[in-house]
Design a protein around this motif. Sequence first.
Motif: not given
Length: 250
Positions: A13, A46, A50, A55-58
């Motif tokens: 991320r 973080t 995830l 949150l969305q992972p990169t």
Amino acid sequence: MADYVIETRNMSRAFKGFLAVNDVDLKVRRGTIHALIGPNGAGKTTCFNLITKFLQPTAGSVLLEGRDITRTPPARVARLGMVRSFQISAIFPHLSVAQNLRVALQRKLGTSFHFWRSARSLAVLDDEVAALLDRVGLSAFAAIPAGELAYGRKRVLEIATTLALDPKVLLLDEPMAGMGAEDISRTAALIRKVAADRTVLMVEHNLSVVADLSDRITVLQRGRILAEGTYDQISTDPAVIEAYMGSGHG
């Protein structure tokens, strides 16, 4: 059934070019207490966000019981059986302790947001509320407004509300933060009890708690996995001693 309840593959991320989590491969075995530790800023929370899809992972992927949940919304993830707590206690302060648990239990009835339902329609939950209060040691506080509880008991109530959702996997983000010794002992005993029939992944700074509770430990540094193993293994790892235990953040 998959050996690993939670698995991340090359999970990363980035925030404006900064890699907060960098290529993390995490495997949490079914029926264990797995701790995620590391200095402040290592990427622990973080990772939690995830895994639970806040949150969305990169890049990379997240699996729950072998199922890819990388793009699954957090509410759906919770319904699949993975529930988390937060660093800041999340309760309804003006409701009683028992009412807080009743709200969580209402999900089973499909009436979570049906506030016009009569109290009588929720009476079927009374036995479950009482049993859960007893399980977490809050029976004596059932009628007290949750906001009046001591800090440690508020944290216990939050764990109880997550248990009300009957999760397969429980993620605890710094459950001992801000607690005194007595509350830490009580909460550690509760975590050990609830882990008897579910998997627990926790972020925790208190290394005594980590040593006492954890079956396996993953150490993060600067968003990467630095080491993994039992407490005896990681506590004698020179890289861990330098990066974590000697950092002043234990």
